[in-house]
Write an enzyme that holds these catalytic residues in place. Structure first.
Site, mmCIF file in Angstrom:
data_model
loop_
_atom_site.group_PDB
_atom_site.id
_atom_site.type_symbol
_atom_site.label_atom_id
_atom_site.label_comp_id
_atom_site.label_asym_id
_atom_site.label_seq_id
_atom_site.Cartn_x
_atom_site.Cartn_y
_atom_site.Cartn_z
ATOM 1 N N HIS A 37 -56.398 -6.325 34.114
ATOM 2 C CA HIS A 37 -56.980 -6.534 35.441
ATOM 3 C C HIS A 37 -57.270 -5.201 36.135
ATOM 4 O O HIS A 37 -58.322 -5.034 36.762
ATOM 5 C CB HIS A 37 -56.013 -7.337 36.330
ATOM 6 C CG HIS A 37 -55.783 -8.741 35.882
ATOM 7 N ND1 HIS A 37 -54.590 -9.160 35.348
ATOM 8 C CD2 HIS A 37 -56.585 -9.843 35.906
ATOM 9 C CE1 HIS A 37 -54.658 -10.445 35.067
ATOM 10 N NE2 HIS A 37 -55.863 -10.887 35.389
ATOM 11 N N GLN A 61 -59.199 -25.668 38.112
ATOM 12 C CA GLN A 61 -59.420 -25.358 36.692
ATOM 13 C C GLN A 61 -58.218 -25.668 35.818
ATOM 14 O O GLN A 61 -58.221 -25.368 34.629
ATOM 15 C CB GLN A 61 -59.835 -23.907 36.515
ATOM 16 C CG GLN A 61 -58.789 -22.864 36.843
ATOM 17 C CD GLN A 61 -59.379 -21.460 36.901
ATOM 18 O OE1 GLN A 61 -60.161 -21.130 37.790
ATOM 19 N NE2 GLN A 61 -59.021 -20.628 35.922
#
Length: 280
Positions: A37, A61
């Site tokens: 990230h 999701q």
């Protein structure tokens, strides 16, 4: 670094940047951040004057029996890491900030969303597309940065942006890996020490399949079957191992030259995905 939690606060900061003529890059995340990230943030800094990172565990999701409730939430540590790489703004919205009560609109990228991960996780990519589109509307970035590790997700987002004329440039960043080749992922935290060693074999079998193709093996189905057998023998529970065209994710033929090999497998409590992109 500044942290905001509401859309109104976000818009106030963005408005100041726009008045100053500054460009904005955006990195959407679900938190529990790792080096992969942070590499996205570093890449984003090369594309704009300001970088916004969102941390939002998106319920839309996650499917039934998936790990939404147990997904690691590490916002304090995440913010420390983001400050260390000089992120400009962190957006930490609540579910109510993202999804209005009674909202009825979702986004589906037909075709791509039903393949591979979409086949085993119905509705997953609709949840991804919907939240990313909403975040784009909120942040209004010039550039958005995503990891190539989630190759199918990257393709879906690029298709959505093109189809809906969303004025955001999508940048893909290569997968960050552990020393043994394991693709970094927040869900690697579910692995035991022994499983982490085994998990590296997922990338190894991808590399082995790529080598077989590059030296002239045209029996793509046979390579897929052999790779699945190898994963089973190594202790994985493979979901798929498919050699595809990188342009549209359709199954590759011997005549196709730009390829991506996509793989997903469960190991212990972790579901791992990885891929390898190449041309022959």
């Amino acid at each position: 670094m500044e942290t905001v939690t509401t859309v109104a606060q976000l818009h106030a900061v963005i408005k100041e940047w726009r008045i100053a003529g500054e460009s904005i890059a955006f990195v959407p995340t679900m938190g529990n951040l790792h080096l992969g990230h942070l590499n996205l943030v570093e890449a984003a800094k090369n594309h704009a004057d300001r970088v916004v990172v969102s941390i939002f565990v998106n319920p839309l999701q996650f499917g039934v029996m998936e790990d939404f409730g147990s997904y690691p939430r590490t916002e304090d540590t995440d913010q420390q890491k983001l400050a260390a790489v000089q992120t400009d703004l962190v957006f930490l919205p609540s579910v109510a900030d993202i999804y209005a009560s009674g909202a009825m609109t979702t986004i589906v990228v037909e075709g791509l969303s039903n393949l591979y991960c979409g086949a085993s996780r119905p509705g997953h990519f609709s949840g991804v597309a919907t939240v990313v589109c909403k975040l784009f509307n909120m942040v209004q970035p010039d550039v958005a940065v995503f990891g190539v590790k989630d190759f199918q997700q990257l393709m879906i987002i690029r298709t959505m942006v093109m189809d809906l004329n969303i004025p955001v440039d999508i940048v893909g960043v290569e997968t960050t890996r552990e020393d043994n080749g394991l693709a970094m992922s927040s869900r690697n935290n579910y692995l035991t020490d022994a499983e982490r060693i085994t998990a590296a074999k997922l990338y190894q079998v991808l590399c082995r399949a790529r080598t077989a193709i590059l030296v002239g093996n045209q029996a793509l189905k046979e390579i897929e079957v052999d790779s699945v057998f190898f994963l089973h023998k190594s202790g994985f529970h493979p979901e798929y191992f498919n050699i595809c065209r990188s342009s549209d994710l359709k199954r590759a033929t011997a005549d196709d030259r730009r390829l991506v090999i996509l793989a997903a497998a469960k190991l212990g409590n972790a579901r791992l995905i990885d891929n390898i992109v190449f041309s022959k």
